[in-house]
Design a protein around this motif. Structure first.
Motif, short mmCIF file in Angstrom:
data_model
loop_
_atom_site.label_atom_id
_atom_site.label_comp_id
_atom_site.label_asym_id
_atom_site.label_seq_id
_atom_site.Cartn_x
_atom_site.Cartn_y
_atom_site.Cartn_z
N SER A 184 0.83 -1.19 0.00
CA SER A 184 0.00 0.00 0.00
C SER A 184 0.87 1.24 0.00
O SER A 184 2.02 1.23 0.42
CB SER A 184 -0.91 0.00 1.24
N LYS A 185 0.27 2.35 -0.45
CA LYS A 185 1.01 3.61 -0.47
C LYS A 185 1.40 4.04 0.93
O LYS A 185 2.42 4.69 1.13
CB LYS A 185 0.17 4.69 -1.16
N GLN A 186 0.56 3.68 1.94
CA GLN A 186 0.85 4.07 3.31
C GLN A 186 2.12 3.39 3.82
O GLN A 186 2.80 3.91 4.69
CB GLN A 186 -0.33 3.71 4.23
N ASP A 187 2.43 2.21 3.29
CA ASP A 187 3.62 1.48 3.72
C ASP A 187 4.89 1.96 3.04
O ASP A 187 5.99 1.60 3.45
CB ASP A 187 3.44 -0.03 3.43
N THR A 188 4.75 2.76 1.99
CA THR A 188 5.91 3.19 1.21
C THR A 188 6.44 4.52 1.73
O THR A 188 5.75 5.53 1.67
CB THR A 188 5.54 3.32 -0.29
N VAL A 189 7.65 4.50 2.24
CA VAL A 189 8.29 5.72 2.74
C VAL A 189 8.93 6.48 1.59
O VAL A 189 8.84 7.71 1.51
CB VAL A 189 9.36 5.37 3.81
N LEU A 190 9.58 5.74 0.69
CA LEU A 190 10.33 6.36 -0.40
C LEU A 190 10.03 5.65 -1.70
O LEU A 190 10.02 4.42 -1.76
CB LEU A 190 11.83 6.29 -0.09
N SER A 191 9.79 6.42 -2.75
CA SER A 191 9.55 5.84 -4.07
C SER A 191 10.38 6.61 -5.10
O SER A 191 10.13 7.79 -5.35
CB SER A 191 8.06 5.93 -4.43
N VAL A 192 11.39 5.93 -5.64
CA VAL A 192 12.25 6.53 -6.67
C VAL A 192 11.82 5.96 -8.01
O VAL A 192 11.68 4.74 -8.17
CB VAL A 192 13.74 6.19 -6.39
N LYS A 193 11.60 6.84 -8.98
CA LYS A 193 11.09 6.37 -10.28
C LYS A 193 11.83 7.04 -11.42
O LYS A 193 11.93 8.27 -11.47
CB LYS A 193 9.59 6.65 -10.40
N ASP A 194 12.37 6.21 -12.33
CA ASP A 194 13.00 6.67 -13.58
C ASP A 194 14.05 7.77 -13.34
O ASP A 194 14.14 8.74 -14.09
CB ASP A 194 11.95 7.18 -14.57
N LEU A 195 14.87 7.59 -12.31
CA LEU A 195 15.86 8.61 -11.95
C LEU A 195 17.07 8.54 -12.87
O LEU A 195 17.66 7.47 -13.06
CB LEU A 195 16.30 8.42 -10.50
N GLU A 196 17.44 9.68 -13.44
CA GLU A 196 18.64 9.78 -14.26
C GLU A 196 19.45 10.99 -13.80
O GLU A 196 18.92 12.10 -13.70
CB GLU A 196 18.28 9.93 -15.75
N GLN A 242 27.14 9.67 -17.50
CA GLN A 242 25.78 9.23 -17.17
C GLN A 242 25.85 8.31 -15.95
O GLN A 242 25.93 7.09 -16.07
CB GLN A 242 25.16 8.54 -18.38
N ALA A 243 25.81 8.92 -14.77
CA ALA A 243 26.09 8.20 -13.53
C ALA A 243 24.94 7.30 -13.07
O ALA A 243 25.17 6.20 -12.57
CB ALA A 243 26.44 9.20 -12.42
N VAL A 244 23.72 7.78 -13.22
CA VAL A 244 22.54 7.01 -12.81
C VAL A 244 21.57 7.00 -13.98
O VAL A 244 21.23 8.05 -14.53
CB VAL A 244 21.86 7.63 -11.56
N ARG A 245 21.12 5.79 -14.36
CA ARG A 245 20.30 5.66 -15.56
C ARG A 245 19.02 4.87 -15.26
O ARG A 245 19.05 3.68 -14.98
CB ARG A 245 21.09 4.95 -16.66
N ASN A 246 17.92 5.58 -15.26
CA ASN A 246 16.60 4.95 -15.18
C ASN A 246 16.43 4.07 -13.94
O ASN A 246 15.95 2.94 -14.02
CB ASN A 246 16.34 4.13 -16.46
N VAL A 247 16.81 4.58 -12.78
CA VAL A 247 16.73 3.81 -11.53
C VAL A 247 15.34 3.96 -10.91
O VAL A 247 14.85 5.08 -10.74
CB VAL A 247 17.82 4.26 -10.54
N THR A 248 14.74 2.82 -10.58
CA THR A 248 13.41 2.79 -9.96
C THR A 248 13.41 1.80 -8.81
O THR A 248 13.85 0.66 -8.98
CB THR A 248 12.34 2.38 -10.99
N PHE A 249 12.95 2.22 -7.62
CA PHE A 249 12.75 1.30 -6.51
C PHE A 249 11.88 1.94 -5.44
O PHE A 249 11.71 3.17 -5.41
CB PHE A 249 14.10 0.86 -5.89
N ASP A 250 11.32 1.11 -4.57
CA ASP A 250 10.51 1.57 -3.44
C ASP A 250 11.13 1.08 -2.14
O ASP A 250 11.87 0.09 -2.11
CB ASP A 250 9.07 1.02 -3.53
#
Length: 327
Positions: A2-14, A25-33
């Motif tokens: 659930s969204k309530q359980d997610t503290v951090l959400s990284v999406k498509d970070l470049e 290009q140090a960080v490419r398309n990084v996604t995690f919760d």
């Protein structure tokens, strides 16, 4: 989840850095919760983008030469990348704490350890100086420093390496942050102090419910204290899963290579470790296909031509490799 359980959400970070030689290009398309109260490990060799990802979460990337090209970092429902510097100052230290790799360069050598903790408490918790001092001494005691009243008035150079790291943890945890980022927190410490620091972090996580991102080269640390693992290579996430899935059933050749290069108690003493041959790619000119292709013994023609999409192996386990694609 659930969204309530997610503290951090990284999406498509470049993230990229402009240098004289070109754009890195140090960080490419990084996604995690990251869930509340969870310990997440980010592993990979030097240059894989681990520390840059962590510093971007804290908005500590120097701009220029650094540039956050695309993506979002949502912390407790707010996109950090859209915040002003003043708004970020209210979060750094209070809601997100960070333990840096080298405490000697992270702690101010001209200010006593006690004052470095109290200034955080006075700014973020609006405590009086006496309240902040009492809390600082309590934190020094909590992280296991002997004679905390005496240590309060000492400077960083009067502390040993292990004591400085404990002091850095005390600064980071003074305001009971929701998220703690630990960037190689035990690199320069001997194994006895290392074990004590990790035990301390586990204890604090249990007591305070803090979410932890642990950035490390040491898979032994990962096995000891983390719930989930992200494996990064050449700025990308190549595999993600629970600790058990990564250690018992690795799916990406790079992850298998990392595990093969570790000494094991159950292997014969005369059996050599198997290193990963070759070197990481030049991130000014990353490969069109899979970045691990040139070092992979299982590489196919398509690996050099096109990077693989993410393949899910379970609800929690996924990898980015053509070997795992179902035709």
């Amino acid at each position: 989840m659930s969204k309530q359980d997610t503290v951090l959400s990284v999406k498509d970070l470049e993230v990229q850095f402009n240098t004289r030689g070109g754009v890195v290009q140090a960080v490419r398309n990084v996604t995690f919760d990251l869930k509340r109260g969870e310990a997440l490990a980010i592993v990979g060799e030097s240059g894989s983008g681990k520390s840059v990802s962590a510093q971007t979460i804290m908005r500590l990337i120097p701009t220029p030469p650094g540039k956050i090209k695309t993506g979002s970092i949502v912390f407790n429902g707010q996109d950090i990348l859209k915040m002003s510097e003043r708004e970020m100052e209210a979060i750094r230290g209070k809601e997100i704490g960070m333990i840096f790799q080298d405490p000697m360069t992270s702690l101010n050598p001209t200010i006593t350890i006690g004052n470095q903790i109290t200034e955080v408490l006075i700014k973020h918790q609006k405590m009086s100086r006496q309240q902040a001092k009492d809390r600082a001494i309590e934190m020094l005691r909590l992280v296991g420093l002997p004679n905390p009243e005496q240590r309060y008035a000492q400077y960083p150079h009067e502390f040993s390496g292990g004591m400085r790291q404990r002091a850095m943890i005390a600064v980071s945890l003074a305001c009971d942050p929701t998220l703690l980022i630990a960037d190689e927190p035990t690199t320069a410490l001997d194994v006895t102090i290392q074990a004590q620091i990790l035990e301390l972090m586990k204890d604090l996580q249990k007591r305070l419910g803090t979410s932890i991102i642990m950035i490390t080269h040491d898979l032994g640390i990962v096995a000891d204290m983390c719930d989930r693992v992200i494996v990064m290579y050449a700025g990308k996430v190549v595999e993600e899963g629970t600790k058990e899935e990564i250690f018992k059933n690795p799916k990406h050749p790079y992850t298998r290579g990392l595990l093969r290069s570790l000494p094991r108690l159950d292997q014969p003493k005369d059996e050599p470790l198997i290193p990963i041959d070759g070197t990481p790619p030049n991130m000014m000119h990353p490969p069109i296909g899979c970045a691990f292709c040139d070092r992979c013994g299982d590489a196919m023609k398509i690996c050099a031509e096109q990077d693989a999409e993410i393949t899910s192996h379970s609800e929690t386990h996924a990898s980015r490799c053509w070997l795992n694609h179902v035709v």
